[in-house]
Motif scaffolding. Structure first.
Motif, PDB file in Angstrom:
ATOM      1  N   LEU A  62      50.780  42.711  24.032  1.00 60.79           N
ATOM      2  CA  LEU A  62      52.090  42.094  23.806  1.00 60.79           C
ATOM      3  C   LEU A  62      52.806  42.721  22.627  1.00 60.79           C
ATOM      4  O   LEU A  62      52.193  43.146  21.653  1.00 60.79           O
ATOM      5  CB  LEU A  62      51.933  40.591  23.581  1.00 60.79           C
ATOM      6  CG  LEU A  62      51.243  39.833  24.706  1.00 60.79           C
ATOM      7  CD1 LEU A  62      51.298  38.330  24.441  1.00 60.79           C
ATOM      8  CD2 LEU A  62      51.873  40.156  26.047  1.00 60.79           C
ATOM      9  N   GLU A  63      54.138  42.749  22.718  1.00 64.02           N
ATOM     10  CA  GLU A  63      54.988  43.348  21.684  1.00 64.02           C
ATOM     11  C   GLU A  63      56.373  42.709  21.736  1.00 64.02           C
ATOM     12  O   GLU A  63      56.644  41.828  22.548  1.00 64.02           O
ATOM     13  CB  GLU A  63      55.118  44.857  21.935  1.00 64.02           C
ATOM     14  CG  GLU A  63      54.417  45.742  20.902  1.00 64.02           C
ATOM     15  CD  GLU A  63      55.186  45.839  19.589  1.00 64.02           C
ATOM     16  OE1 GLU A  63      56.164  45.093  19.397  1.00 64.02           O
ATOM     17  OE2 GLU A  63      54.808  46.664  18.742  1.00 64.02           O
ATOM     18  N   PRO A  75      58.588  40.551  20.090  1.00 62.47           N
ATOM     19  CA  PRO A  75      59.074  39.166  20.111  1.00 62.47           C
ATOM     20  C   PRO A  75      60.501  39.050  19.592  1.00 62.47           C
ATOM     21  O   PRO A  75      60.863  39.661  18.594  1.00 62.47           O
ATOM     22  CB  PRO A  75      58.086  38.451  19.182  1.00 62.47           C
ATOM     23  CG  PRO A  75      57.626  39.515  18.221  1.00 62.47           C
ATOM     24  CD  PRO A  75      57.547  40.767  19.056  1.00 62.47           C
ATOM     25  N   THR A  76      61.317  38.257  20.288  1.00 63.28           N
ATOM     26  CA  THR A  76      62.691  38.020  19.845  1.00 63.28           C
ATOM     27  C   THR A  76      63.244  36.789  20.552  1.00 63.28           C
ATOM     28  O   THR A  76      62.702  36.356  21.581  1.00 63.28           O
ATOM     29  CB  THR A  76      63.597  39.237  20.127  1.00 63.28           C
ATOM     30  OG1 THR A  76      64.835  39.084  19.420  1.00 63.28           O
ATOM     31  CG2 THR A  76      63.887  39.391  21.609  1.00 63.28           C
ATOM     32  N   TYR A  96      61.736  36.021  24.213  1.00 64.11           N
ATOM     33  CA  TYR A  96      61.436  37.209  25.004  1.00 64.11           C
ATOM     34  C   TYR A  96      60.357  38.031  24.299  1.00 64.11           C
ATOM     35  O   TYR A  96      60.314  38.081  23.066  1.00 64.11           O
ATOM     36  CB  TYR A  96      62.679  38.087  25.183  1.00 64.11           C
ATOM     37  CG  TYR A  96      63.808  37.400  25.914  1.00 64.11           C
ATOM     38  CD1 TYR A  96      63.980  37.566  27.288  1.00 64.11           C
ATOM     39  CD2 TYR A  96      64.707  36.594  25.214  1.00 64.11           C
ATOM     40  CE1 TYR A  96      65.021  36.931  27.956  1.00 64.11           C
ATOM     41  CE2 TYR A  96      65.742  35.950  25.880  1.00 64.11           C
ATOM     42  CZ  TYR A  96      65.895  36.120  27.245  1.00 64.11           C
ATOM     43  OH  TYR A  96      66.916  35.482  27.894  1.00 64.11           O
ATOM     44  N   PHE A  97      59.513  38.671  25.088  1.00 68.48           N
ATOM     45  CA  PHE A  97      58.528  39.587  24.527  1.00 68.48           C
ATOM     46  C   PHE A  97      58.122  40.572  25.608  1.00 68.48           C
ATOM     47  O   PHE A  97      58.359  40.334  26.808  1.00 68.48           O
ATOM     48  CB  PHE A  97      57.306  38.843  23.966  1.00 68.48           C
ATOM     49  CG  PHE A  97      56.574  37.980  24.956  1.00 68.48           C
ATOM     50  CD1 PHE A  97      55.458  38.445  25.632  1.00 68.48           C
ATOM     51  CD2 PHE A  97      56.998  36.682  25.208  1.00 68.48           C
ATOM     52  CE1 PHE A  97      54.772  37.644  26.542  1.00 68.48           C
ATOM     53  CE2 PHE A  97      56.321  35.862  26.115  1.00 68.48           C
ATOM     54  CZ  PHE A  97      55.211  36.344  26.779  1.00 68.48           C
ATOM     55  N   THR A  98      57.541  41.680  25.200  1.00 66.86           N
ATOM     56  CA  THR A  98      57.157  42.705  26.165  1.00 66.86           C
ATOM     57  C   THR A  98      55.662  42.672  26.431  1.00 66.86           C
ATOM     58  O   THR A  98      54.856  42.463  25.525  1.00 66.86           O
ATOM     59  CB  THR A  98      57.556  44.116  25.682  1.00 66.86           C
ATOM     60  OG1 THR A  98      57.052  44.322  24.351  1.00 66.86           O
ATOM     61  CG2 THR A  98      59.056  44.283  25.674  1.00 66.86           C
ATOM     62  N   TYR A 155      56.609  34.038  14.775  1.00 65.93           N
ATOM     63  CA  TYR A 155      55.891  34.372  16.002  1.00 65.93           C
ATOM     64  C   TYR A 155      55.214  35.723  15.814  1.00 65.93           C
ATOM     65  O   TYR A 155      55.841  36.675  15.339  1.00 65.93           O
ATOM     66  CB  TYR A 155      56.849  34.425  17.189  1.00 65.93           C
ATOM     67  CG  TYR A 155      57.321  33.057  17.634  1.00 65.93           C
ATOM     68  CD1 TYR A 155      56.886  32.506  18.833  1.00 65.93           C
ATOM     69  CD2 TYR A 155      58.180  32.307  16.832  1.00 65.93           C
ATOM     70  CE1 TYR A 155      57.302  31.249  19.237  1.00 65.93           C
ATOM     71  CE2 TYR A 155      58.600  31.038  17.227  1.00 65.93           C
ATOM     72  CZ  TYR A 155      58.153  30.521  18.434  1.00 65.93           C
ATOM     73  OH  TYR A 155      58.565  29.258  18.818  1.00 65.93           O
ATOM     74  N   THR A 213      52.799  38.644  17.756  1.00 65.76           N
ATOM     75  CA  THR A 213      52.164  39.171  18.959  1.00 65.76           C
ATOM     76  C   THR A 213      50.914  39.940  18.573  1.00 65.76           C
ATOM     77  O   THR A 213      50.924  40.770  17.670  1.00 65.76           O
ATOM     78  CB  THR A 213      53.125  40.095  19.737  1.00 65.76           C
ATOM     79  OG1 THR A 213      53.714  41.046  18.834  1.00 65.76           O
ATOM     80  CG2 THR A 213      54.222  39.301  20.406  1.00 65.76           C
ATOM     81  N   ILE A 234      50.069  35.178  21.613  1.00 64.81           N
ATOM     82  CA  ILE A 234      51.168  34.976  20.686  1.00 64.81           C
ATOM     83  C   ILE A 234      50.824  33.792  19.795  1.00 64.81           C
ATOM     84  O   ILE A 234      50.550  32.690  20.288  1.00 64.81           O
ATOM     85  CB  ILE A 234      52.493  34.714  21.424  1.00 64.81           C
ATOM     86  CG1 ILE A 234      52.889  35.951  22.232  1.00 64.81           C
ATOM     87  CG2 ILE A 234      53.592  34.356  20.434  1.00 64.81           C
ATOM     88  CD1 ILE A 234      54.048  35.718  23.164  1.00 64.81           C
TER      89      ILE A 234
END
Length: 314
Positions: free
Chosen positions: A33-34, A36-37, A45-47, A295, A297, A302
């Protein structure tokens, strides 16, 4: 083949400061995971980098895939117009150590969260394609700054396809995360060069009104351990950098840097350390109604922590 791992929501307890127990929510996760916004409506949202997806968790708690085939999106940020900016680092026919193959054009995109329309705002500089955008942030004017990790540069986007190179080699080696001070006068760039003798630090530059960077100094040095990856900033100008690891990997990085969030003052003083039990910790972001929830990641998880100082959406 895309590999996806989902786990149930859980609650764990961690210490935000010595002697002060804090409830930490493990919201969800998927592989690495990467990014965070939060958007202006409180959606998170996160990737999911290896599975090439952008995930969305609504303010009501519903988790979904916002975008498939993310073009190896990594860092994310939402601009004042409520558009999602993504640093997409895909390369053609490149396989990583886990056997994933990414095909796509390295670029930075802007997505209208109301319509879903995607606009490419950066994919080349002076006629040469970008190598691998990694992280992205905004200044007080809403201008986009991003790192090109393998390209060894930091760029500013003043308008779609209008780029200025702010910092480049030899002043920088492997720029990863980046952040601006609340007054836009300081540019912070994480160096994450895992090669022997490589820079693993947070560099600080004076950022002039015309957007150029000067007067480089080392704010915080993580060498010889794993450097920070991404970071966020609070209203007092303190950085919250995700750094360190629990197990070595195929680099010269050592375990000297403990895995967790390093809260660093604008003067380079370590104010707090928040341990994180999972590899690989990647990034941080502020959210919540009062912007006092951090937050983090890390791996497939998370984590959230309450903070005393409100953060900024950058």
């Amino acid at each position: 083949m895309t590999r996806v791992l989902l786990i149930a929501i859980a609650i764990v307890v961690a210490a935000l400061a010595p002697g002060a127990a804090q409830e930490v929510s493990v919201h969800t996760l998927v592989t690495l995971l990467e990014g965070p916004t939060f958007d202006r409506d409180g959606n998170f949202y996160f990737t999911d980098v290896l599975s090439q997806r952008i995930m969305k968790k609504t303010a009501a708690g519903k988790l979904s895939v916002y975008r498939e085939n993310s073009n190896l999106a990594n860092g994310l940020v939402v601009d004042p117009q409520n558009r999602l900016i993504a640093a997409e680092g895909a390369h053609s026919a490149t396989a990583d150590r886990q056997g994933f193959t990414f095909t796509g054009i390295p670029r930075v995109t802007r997505t209208n969260l109301r319509t879903g329309q995607i606009e490419v705002i950066a994919d080349s500089y002076m006629g040469k394609p970008l190598v691998g955008p990694n992280d992205v942030t905004l200044d007080g004017q809403g201008r986009v700054y991003f790192t090109d990790f393998q390209g060894g540069a930091v760029y500013r986007v003043d308008a779609p396809k209008q780029l200025t190179r702010v910092v480049a080699a030899p002043a920088i080696e492997r720029p990863n995360g980046l952040m601006l001070s609340p007054d836009d006068k300081t540019l912070y760039v994480i160096e994450a060069n895992g090669a022997q003798g490589g820079a693993r630090m947070i560099r600080a530059f004076d950022l002039l009104p015309d957007g150029t960077a000067r007067n480089m100094r080392v704010l915080y040095n993580f060498y010889p351990g794993r450097s920070a990856d991404g970071m966020s900033v609070d209203t007092a100008g303190n950085l919250y950098a995700a750094a360190g690891m629990h197990a070595t990997r195929n680099t010269s990085e050592t375990l000297d840097t403990k895995c967790g969030v390093y809260v660093i003052s604008p003067q380079g003083k370590l104010l707090k350390f928040i341990p994180i039990p999972e590899d690989y910790i990647t990034n941080t972001a502020f959210g919540g109604p009062d912007m006092k929830t951090l937050y983090v990641t890390a791996g497939k998880t998370i984590y959230t922590f309450r903070t005393d100082i409100a953060g900024l959406t950058r």
